[in-house]
Write a protein that holds these residues in place. Structure first.
Motif, mmCIF file in Angstrom:
data_model
loop_
_atom_site.group_PDB
_atom_site.id
_atom_site.type_symbol
_atom_site.label_atom_id
_atom_site.label_comp_id
_atom_site.label_asym_id
_atom_site.label_seq_id
_atom_site.Cartn_x
_atom_site.Cartn_y
_atom_site.Cartn_z
ATOM 1 N N VAL A 1 0.850 -1.190 0.000
ATOM 2 C CA VAL A 1 0.000 0.000 0.000
ATOM 3 C C VAL A 1 0.881 1.233 0.000
ATOM 4 C CG1 VAL A 1 -1.748 1.282 1.270
ATOM 5 C CG2 VAL A 1 -1.821 -1.209 1.215
ATOM 6 N N ALA A 2 0.557 2.201 -0.823
ATOM 7 C CA ALA A 2 1.319 3.441 -0.863
ATOM 8 C C ALA A 2 1.212 4.158 0.472
ATOM 9 C CB ALA A 2 0.805 4.344 -1.986
ATOM 10 N N GLN A 3 2.205 4.996 0.782
ATOM 11 C CA GLN A 3 2.268 5.619 2.093
ATOM 12 C C GLN A 3 1.193 6.682 2.287
ATOM 13 O OE1 GLN A 3 6.354 6.952 2.464
ATOM 14 N NE2 GLN A 3 6.886 5.081 3.541
ATOM 15 N N ALA A 4 0.726 7.266 1.232
ATOM 16 C CA ALA A 4 -0.299 8.305 1.361
ATOM 17 C C ALA A 4 -1.334 8.110 0.272
ATOM 18 C CB ALA A 4 0.329 9.690 1.257
ATOM 19 N N ALA A 5 -2.554 8.522 0.577
ATOM 20 C CA ALA A 5 -3.641 8.293 -0.363
ATOM 21 C C ALA A 5 -3.405 9.010 -1.684
ATOM 22 C CB ALA A 5 -4.958 8.753 0.254
ATOM 23 N N ALA A 6 -2.641 10.099 -1.666
ATOM 24 C CA ALA A 6 -2.394 10.864 -2.881
ATOM 25 C C ALA A 6 -1.469 10.129 -3.842
ATOM 26 C CB ALA A 6 -1.783 12.214 -2.525
ATOM 27 N N LYS A 7 -0.756 9.143 -3.361
ATOM 28 C CA LYS A 7 0.176 8.423 -4.199
ATOM 29 C C LYS A 7 -0.542 7.250 -4.882
ATOM 30 C CE LYS A 7 4.286 10.003 -1.945
ATOM 31 N NZ LYS A 7 3.609 10.841 -0.977
ATOM 32 N N PRO A 8 -0.272 7.044 -6.164
ATOM 33 C CA PRO A 8 -1.017 6.004 -6.881
ATOM 34 C C PRO A 8 -0.629 4.615 -6.424
ATOM 35 C CG PRO A 8 0.728 6.893 -8.251
ATOM 36 C CD PRO A 8 0.691 7.741 -7.022
ATOM 37 N N VAL A 9 -1.578 3.732 -6.380
ATOM 38 C CA VAL A 9 -1.329 2.313 -6.160
ATOM 39 C C VAL A 9 -1.498 1.629 -7.516
ATOM 40 C CG1 VAL A 9 -2.053 0.226 -4.996
ATOM 41 C CG2 VAL A 9 -2.131 2.405 -3.775
ATOM 42 N N PHE A 10 -0.414 1.117 -8.031
ATOM 43 C CA PHE A 10 -0.449 0.496 -9.345
ATOM 44 C C PHE A 10 -1.074 -0.885 -9.267
ATOM 45 C CE2 PHE A 10 2.832 3.674 -9.787
ATOM 46 C CZ PHE A 10 2.652 4.142 -11.082
ATOM 47 N N LYS A 11 -1.783 -1.223 -10.303
ATOM 48 C CA LYS A 11 -2.374 -2.544 -10.442
ATOM 49 C C LYS A 11 -1.735 -3.240 -11.640
ATOM 50 C CE LYS A 11 -6.766 -0.988 -8.490
ATOM 51 N NZ LYS A 11 -8.228 -0.813 -8.714
ATOM 52 N N GLY A 12 -1.930 -4.533 -11.722
ATOM 53 C CA GLY A 12 -1.298 -5.324 -12.762
ATOM 54 C C GLY A 12 -2.023 -5.241 -14.092
ATOM 55 N N SER A 13 -2.034 -4.056 -14.682
ATOM 56 C CA SER A 13 -2.627 -3.868 -16.010
ATOM 57 C C SER A 13 -1.864 -2.770 -16.726
ATOM 58 C CB SER A 13 -4.103 -3.489 -15.912
ATOM 59 O OG SER A 13 -4.255 -2.170 -15.406
ATOM 60 N N TRP A 14 -1.858 -2.827 -18.044
ATOM 61 C CA TRP A 14 -1.198 -1.780 -18.809
ATOM 62 C C TRP A 14 -1.879 -0.439 -18.592
ATOM 63 C CZ3 TRP A 14 3.481 -2.129 -20.265
ATOM 64 C CH2 TRP A 14 4.034 -3.344 -20.669
ATOM 65 N N GLU A 15 -3.188 -0.456 -18.428
ATOM 66 C CA GLU A 15 -3.901 0.807 -18.192
ATOM 67 C C GLU A 15 -3.410 1.468 -16.915
ATOM 68 O OE1 GLU A 15 -6.075 -1.710 -20.936
ATOM 69 O OE2 GLU A 15 -5.307 -2.097 -18.914
ATOM 70 N N SER A 16 -3.264 0.692 -15.855
ATOM 71 C CA SER A 16 -2.821 1.251 -14.581
ATOM 72 C C SER A 16 -1.370 1.724 -14.650
ATOM 73 C CB SER A 16 -2.967 0.196 -13.481
ATOM 74 O OG SER A 16 -2.463 0.675 -12.250
ATOM 75 N N LEU A 17 -0.493 0.925 -15.268
ATOM 76 C CA LEU A 17 0.917 1.312 -15.359
ATOM 77 C C LEU A 17 1.080 2.593 -16.174
ATOM 78 C CD1 LEU A 17 2.627 -2.149 -16.043
ATOM 79 C CD2 LEU A 17 2.277 -1.019 -13.841
ATOM 80 N N ALA A 18 0.342 2.691 -17.280
ATOM 81 C CA ALA A 18 0.490 3.840 -18.171
ATOM 82 C C ALA A 18 -0.127 5.110 -17.596
ATOM 83 C CB ALA A 18 -0.149 3.528 -19.529
ATOM 84 N N LYS B 1 10.835 -4.625 -24.176
ATOM 85 C CA LYS B 1 11.182 -4.424 -25.583
ATOM 86 C C LYS B 1 9.954 -4.467 -26.490
ATOM 87 C CE LYS B 1 15.530 -6.584 -24.392
ATOM 88 N NZ LYS B 1 16.463 -7.714 -24.543
ATOM 89 N N LYS B 2 10.078 -3.760 -27.606
ATOM 90 C CA LYS B 2 9.078 -3.786 -28.669
ATOM 91 C C LYS B 2 7.706 -3.383 -28.132
ATOM 92 C CE LYS B 2 11.622 -7.264 -31.323
ATOM 93 N NZ LYS B 2 11.578 -8.557 -32.029
ATOM 94 N N LEU B 3 7.640 -2.184 -27.570
ATOM 95 C CA LEU B 3 6.424 -1.705 -26.920
ATOM 96 C C LEU B 3 5.546 -0.923 -27.876
ATOM 97 C CD1 LEU B 3 8.002 -0.356 -23.588
ATOM 98 C CD2 LEU B 3 7.319 -2.697 -24.157
ATOM 99 N N ASN B 4 4.252 -0.896 -27.574
ATOM 100 C CA ASN B 4 3.351 -0.008 -28.303
ATOM 101 C C ASN B 4 3.237 1.319 -27.553
ATOM 102 O OD1 ASN B 4 1.385 -0.262 -26.230
ATOM 103 N ND2 ASN B 4 0.438 -2.027 -27.234
ATOM 104 N N ASP B 5 2.445 2.233 -28.072
ATOM 105 C CA ASP B 5 2.376 3.587 -27.499
ATOM 106 C C ASP B 5 1.904 3.570 -26.050
ATOM 107 O OD1 ASP B 5 3.318 4.674 -29.832
ATOM 108 O OD2 ASP B 5 1.343 5.254 -30.598
ATOM 109 N N GLN B 6 0.913 2.773 -25.743
ATOM 110 C CA GLN B 6 0.428 2.711 -24.364
ATOM 111 C C GLN B 6 1.489 2.124 -23.440
ATOM 112 O OE1 GLN B 6 -2.348 -0.395 -23.146
ATOM 113 N NE2 GLN B 6 -3.611 1.135 -22.100
ATOM 114 N N GLN B 7 2.140 1.076 -23.889
ATOM 115 C CA GLN B 7 3.132 0.405 -23.055
ATOM 116 C C GLN B 7 4.330 1.308 -22.769
ATOM 117 O OE1 GLN B 7 3.626 -2.954 -25.613
ATOM 118 N NE2 GLN B 7 1.923 -4.107 -24.719
ATOM 119 N N ARG B 8 4.696 2.175 -23.724
ATOM 120 C CA ARG B 8 5.810 3.100 -23.504
ATOM 121 C C ARG B 8 5.523 4.104 -22.396
ATOM 122 N NH1 ARG B 8 5.660 3.213 -29.364
ATOM 123 N NH2 ARG B 8 7.300 1.835 -30.149
ATOM 124 N N LYS B 9 4.268 4.284 -22.074
ATOM 125 C CA LYS B 9 3.910 5.194 -20.978
ATOM 126 C C LYS B 9 3.986 4.490 -19.622
ATOM 127 C CE LYS B 9 0.778 7.911 -23.898
ATOM 128 N NZ LYS B 9 -0.636 8.311 -24.116
#
Length: 544
Positions: free
Chosen positions: A21-38, A325-333
């Motif tokens: 869990v992130a230390q503060a609510a303002a900090k994002p908690v990433f989930k295991g999806s490209w949408e969340s990472l990007a 390697k070999k990422l698409n536009d979303q993955q590069r984010k």
């Protein structure tokens, strides 16, 4: 901690990772999806400033000192690696790859000295190989008994590198190549298709834990190193020609697969736990995945989210890098793109990395003997091209099996250090200009593994960087006529802007004579050459 498959599957039931869990609510908690990472990832400033990393791509495949992918190719009859292995060590049915681990000594390894050489050569981060496709962990691995603390070096290689790098102010990274072990190792379950021992299966097919009683590997299961047979990837009986055997390997285990093993969920669970153990123990600043996008489908996404969230626990902010390697536009984010042994044909808006090597990834004695390394000048030219395009370069300096590097490698590092002492300000903590450069050089393609097809840089090739209002022109070679011509500043060009007050050659005491004409900026260079490529510093107002 020896784990059997039942124990490990029980340990790893459910999601492979539980995200901190992130230390503060303002900090994002990433989930295991490209949408969340990007959605929330931002490249940390340290990585953007660093520009150059050095990599020790060092593991048991360096012991024979015969180059890349020794473990796979030594089991392919007709392959030069197989022929060398039989001649030097014996048939792979009797002397399999695991025997190198039993012989491995690192009595010439001086990590503090090596890190000092790398730092002097300009490295701002250092990367240690954590495991390769050979499935041997180079760290104090909780979930893989075949690791460097128990066998071979009997030292925590990753931990020792980490301590040495951080003591000298370098950021520290790890590379994980293990997701491919399940298909990469399947040649070790094959056999000779021709010759006097045709049909005799190699060691991986035959050896079990109980066979090690009284031997150096007593108590260790070879199947945990070689992964175990993976269905139809194991050549069936009855193949009788080298060509047919090679075709079988190519069509089955020879594919570069990022999918999970269809019949081995244990492998994925174990990989996930090993990766989590790696980041928990060493808190790396960078994780390099040797994978197209991320490894093993959902497991790779979960591993990345876990690592990003861990950064908040360690640093109070997102301050780490994952490469793929070999990422698409979303993955590069969401992660940082790595181009292996290749070029970018453009200035990229998102920071990226290229990984390359002065030789082969694993130490290659024949390459050393035929003087096959890149020169320091070639390395610097490549670095200038990468940095001008908003990238970093991760450079591998191959390490011998015994832990040393050879004198030719040391010379390259020393020559890089001399160049950096004069010109480093044009590289580190810089940002791209409006354009990356000019000149005739053109990458052979926009892709991986094609750097050897590129034509050499010339004095007409110039790369630009900026810092603190200054524009740097990194000229890729010394012009024979003594003049540098910057056509990008020609009359009518968008880059003809502001006012030039002074042009300097880094490493030369006096300002240079220059003329801004219709064809751009012309600069007269001095006769003395402070380094093997010249770097101009252009200052004034409104240039950047």
């Amino acid at each position: 901690m020896k784990l059997n498959r039942r124990h490990l599957l029980a340990t790893a039931t459910g999601a492979a990772f539980v995200a901190p869990v992130a230390q503060a609510a303002a900090k994002p908690v990433f989930k295991g999806s490209w949408e969340s990472l990007a959605e929330s990832y931002q490249t940390p400033d340290w990585f953007r400033d660093a520009k150059l990393g050095i990599w020790a791509h060092w593991g048991p495949q360096c012991v024979p000192e015969w180059g890349d992918w020794y473990g796979r190719q030594m089991y392919q009859q007709g392959n030069p690696y197989y022929e060398h292995h039989v001649k030097t060590y014996g048939h792979p049915a009797q002397f399999g790859f695991m025997q190198f681990i039993g012989q491995w000594k690192v009595d010439q390894w001086d990590p503090d000295r090596l890190i000092g050489l790398y730092k002097a050569a300009g490295a701002k981060y250092f990367v240690s190989l954590a495991n390769h496709h050979d499935n041997f962990d180079m760290f104090d691995s909780k979930y893989q008994d075949w690791n460097a603390t128990k066998l071979g070096p009997k030292r925590d290689v990753v931990g020792t590198w980490a301590k040495a790098a951080r003591a000298q102010g370098l950021k520290f990274g790890v590379s994980n190549h293990g997701a491919h072990a399940w298909h990469w190792w399947q040649t070790a379950f094959g056999y000779d298709a021709e010759g006097p021992v045709r049909g005799l299966r190699y060691d991986a097919y035959r050896l079990k834990k109980e066979d090690g009683k009284g031997k150096w590997w007593d108590g260790y299961d070879p199947q945990e190193l070689y992964v175990g047979p993976q269905g139809d990837m194991v050549p069936p009986d009855g193949i009788t020609t080298l060509k047919d055997m090679q075709t079988y390997h190519d069509n089955h285990s020879g594919q570069w697969l990022e999918t999970v093993p269809p019949h081995d969920p244990y492998f994925v669970k174990k990989w996930a736990l090993r990766q989590q153990d790696l980041v928990d123990k060493y808190q790396p600043d960078l994780v390099y995945f040797d994978d197209t996008t991320l490894p093993l489908e959902q497991a790779g996404l979960d591993a990345t989210a876990y690592y990003y969230n861990s950064s908040y626990k360690w640093h109070g902010k997102l301050d780490v890098v994952v490469t793929g390697k070999k990422l698409n536009d979303q993955q590069r984010k969401g992660i940082t793109e790595d181009i292996e042994r290749g070029y970018s044909d453009r200035l990229r808006p998102i920071p990226w990395q290229t990984c390359t090597c002065i030789g082969n990834w694993h130490y290659d004695r024949p390459l050393y003997e035929r003087n096959g390394y890149k020169t320091a000048k070639e390395v610097i030219q490549r670095l200038a091209d990468v940095v001008a395009k908003n990238g970093n370069m991760l450079l591998s300096i191959p390490v011998r099996g015994n832990g040393s590097i050879d004198e030719k490698e040391e010379k390259i590092l020393a020559e890089m250090a001399a160049w950096m002492a004069v010109n480093g300000e044009a590289i580190f903590a810089t940002r791209p200009w409006d354009i990356f450069g000019e000149g005739p050089f053109s990458p052979p393609s926009e892709g991986h593994m094609d750097e050897n097809k590129a034509k050499p840089f010339s004095h007409e090739d110039i790369r630009f960087t900026t810092k603190a209002g200054a524009l740097y022109a990194l000229v890729q070679d010394w012009p024979e006529n003594g003049f540098v011509q910057v056509y990008a500043m020609a009359e009518g060009s968008p880059q003809r802007k502001g006012t030039i007050g002074k042009v300097e050659l880094l490493g030369h005491a006096e300002p240079l004579k220059f003329e801004l004409g219709m064809d751009g900026l012309s600069v007269r260079l001095p006769d003395a050459k402070p380094t093997f490529t010249p770097v101009l510093k252009i200052t004034g107002s409104g240039l950047v």
